[in-house]
Design an enzyme around this catalytic site. Structure first.
Site, PDB file in Angstrom:
ATOM      1  N   CYS A 124       0.799  -1.230   0.000  1.00  0.00           N
ATOM      2  CA  CYS A 124       0.000   0.000   0.000  1.00  0.00           C
ATOM      3  C   CYS A 124       0.827   1.274   0.000  1.00  0.00           C
ATOM      4  CB  CYS A 124      -0.949   0.004   1.195  1.00  0.00           C
ATOM      5  SG  CYS A 124      -2.038  -1.431   1.233  1.00  0.00           S
ATOM      6  N   HIS A 381      -9.264   3.524  -1.195  1.00  0.00           N
ATOM      7  CA  HIS A 381      -7.850   3.144  -1.079  1.00  0.00           C
ATOM      8  C   HIS A 381      -7.418   2.358  -2.315  1.00  0.00           C
ATOM      9  CE1 HIS A 381      -4.105   1.701   0.314  1.00  0.00           C
ATOM     10  NE2 HIS A 381      -4.506   0.687   1.076  1.00  0.00           N
ATOM     11  N   CYS A 411      -0.174   1.772   6.542  1.00  0.00           N
ATOM     12  CA  CYS A 411       0.277   0.420   6.849  1.00  0.00           C
ATOM     13  C   CYS A 411       0.422  -0.346   5.537  1.00  0.00           C
ATOM     14  CB  CYS A 411      -0.703  -0.284   7.777  1.00  0.00           C
ATOM     15  SG  CYS A 411      -2.392  -0.405   7.140  1.00  0.00           S
ATOM     16  N   GLY A 413       0.536  -4.342   3.700  1.00  0.00           N
ATOM     17  CA  GLY A 413       0.296  -5.768   3.796  1.00  0.00           C
ATOM     18  C   GLY A 413       1.587  -6.535   4.024  1.00  0.00           C
TER      19      GLY A 413
END
Length: 425
Positions: A124, A381, A411, A413
């Protein structure tokens, strides 16, 4: 390029009595606290509207979304494409992190073939990582001007299609952290909520506020400066083609309240607290940032909007993936010689209300400084585009508030966090 100044930028000089001393500065900072002609500056940051998956962009290929923001940057800055030394694009869900289609997007935007392009997948944070990579290239003297961005079309490339578990080694089951990388993101959200005592009511409150702030921003026109409209073509049932201009985010919804969110069932775990309503939306979109060395920007007549002060990426427990911002923001601030309280605006990605809340509470960030125009719960997102999108959202907001310092963070993954510090000129 002032080579002497670049070398001097890594040391402090001063006097102790009559003796000259040299004290080491943190070399991990992209820019020193004081302005310098060697600064890495942001000349422009733009994004497409963010549209719900299977919505307005469902038939708009990633290369077309990218072409829009490529063109917009050139139009706004008047940069000569021949002066662009490199391009990096972030992407998560396409094969090869969109290496082929991103290059196609470059050509559809009529940028010349002699500008090289590469792609990066750091989950991300992919387009923030692309931005940091281009900034590092500029800092190192590899290039003077570069483009960084990201794209995701989650309508065409859904998350569940990216991993074929039949091709994974059975050995991952022998290693706890390796196996944890396969946890659905929603379950990591549940883990964070349980580990840090974040109740459902708090998560729903953040979600309701995200929509409220985003709707207010839309009403007041606060997104207009950052958005590049996209002309899309969609096929009607009778085979005819409809053309429309998309210029508004589709995620923010009126009528979203704590009461309405409380009616939703847990999405990932029986008796859990993570729902479709307090999680980020699945979204399509693209964003782009033009960066340059200050001296080059001044020479080429490019606008100077902000300085890219620092970047940090850290690893965290993959079972608690969402806590990444809580641990990435502090080193980014340290590199910039700043503290939490020095920052005026925080753009912290709302992948899930649980993890965003944990990060905010852990760092004791005042809520009024966080996502003043709403976050990913309302806006969406688009994984590979979010990092650059946050920069495009942050800069006009700092300007609107007449403030200087901003942080973007998210954050990642598999258990990481990333953050940047940006200073408005």
């Amino acid at each position: 390029m002032n080579r002497l100044q670049r070398i001097a930028g890594h040391v402090n000089s001063g006097m102790a009595g009559q003796e000259l001393y040299l004290g080491a500065q943190p070399t991990a900072a992209i820019c020193s606290p004081e302005k310098s002609e060697d600064d890495v500056v942001i000349c422009c940051a733009v994004r497409t509207p963010l549209c719900k998956a299977r919505g307005a962009f469902k038939e708009t290929a990633p290369e077309l979304l990218l072409a829009t923001v490529f063109k917009e940057v050139v139009t706004r800055t008047k940069v000569n494409p021949k002066d662009i030394g490199d391009i990096q694009i972030g992407n998560v869900l396409q094969p090869g992190a969109s290496g082929l289609t991103s290059r196609m997007g470059q050509f559809i935007a009529e940028l010349p073939y002699d500008i090289p392009l590469s792609t990066v997948n750091r989950q991300c944070s992919s387009s923030l990582q692309a931005t940091a990579n281009i900034a590092a290239f500029i800092k190192a003297g590899v290039i003077d001007v570069g483009l960084a961005g990201g794209v995701e079309n989650m309508s065409m490339f859904p998350m569940m299609a990216t991993i074929d578990i039949t091709k994974l080694s059975a050995k991952i089951l022998d290693y706890e952290n390796a196996e944890a990388c396969l946890l659905p993101m929603g379950l990591t959200s549940e883990n964070v909520a349980a580990a840090y005592g974040i109740p459902r009511e708090v998560q729903d409150a953040m979600a309701a506020d995200s929509h409220k702030k985003a709707l207010e921003a839309q009403k007041n026109g606060w997104f207009k400066e950052e958005i590049a409209p996209v002309t899309v073509e969609t096929k009607n049932k009778d085979g005819t083609v409809k053309t429309q201009v998309v210029d508004t985010d589709s995620g923010p919804r009126a009528g979203v309240s704590r009461d309405s969110l409380a009616k939703l069932k847990p999405a990932f775990k029986a008796g859990g607290s993570t729902t479709a309503g307090n999680s980020s939306q699945v979204t399509d979109g693209a964003a782009m940032v033009l960066l340059a060395r200050r001296s080059a920007a001044e020479k080429l007549g490019l606008p100077i909007v902000a300085r890219f002060r620092s970047f940090a990426c850290v690893g965290v427990d993959p079972k608690l993936m969402g806590i990444g911002p809580a641990f990435a923001i502090p080193p980014a601030l340290e590199k910039a010689s700043l503290k939490v309280e020095d920052i005026d605006v925080y753009e912290i990605n709302e992948a899930f209300a649980s993890q965003a809340t944990m990060s905010i509470e852990h760092l004791k960030i005042p809520m009024e400084k966080v996502n003043p125009k709403g976050g990913a719960i309302a806006l969406g997102h688009p994984l590979g585009a979010t990092g650059a999108r946050q920069i495009a959202t942050l800069l006009p907001e700092l300007k609107r508030q007449n403030k200087k310092l901003g942080v973007t963070s998210m954050c990642l993954g598999s258990g990481m966090g990333a953050a940047s510090v940006i200073e408005l000129e």
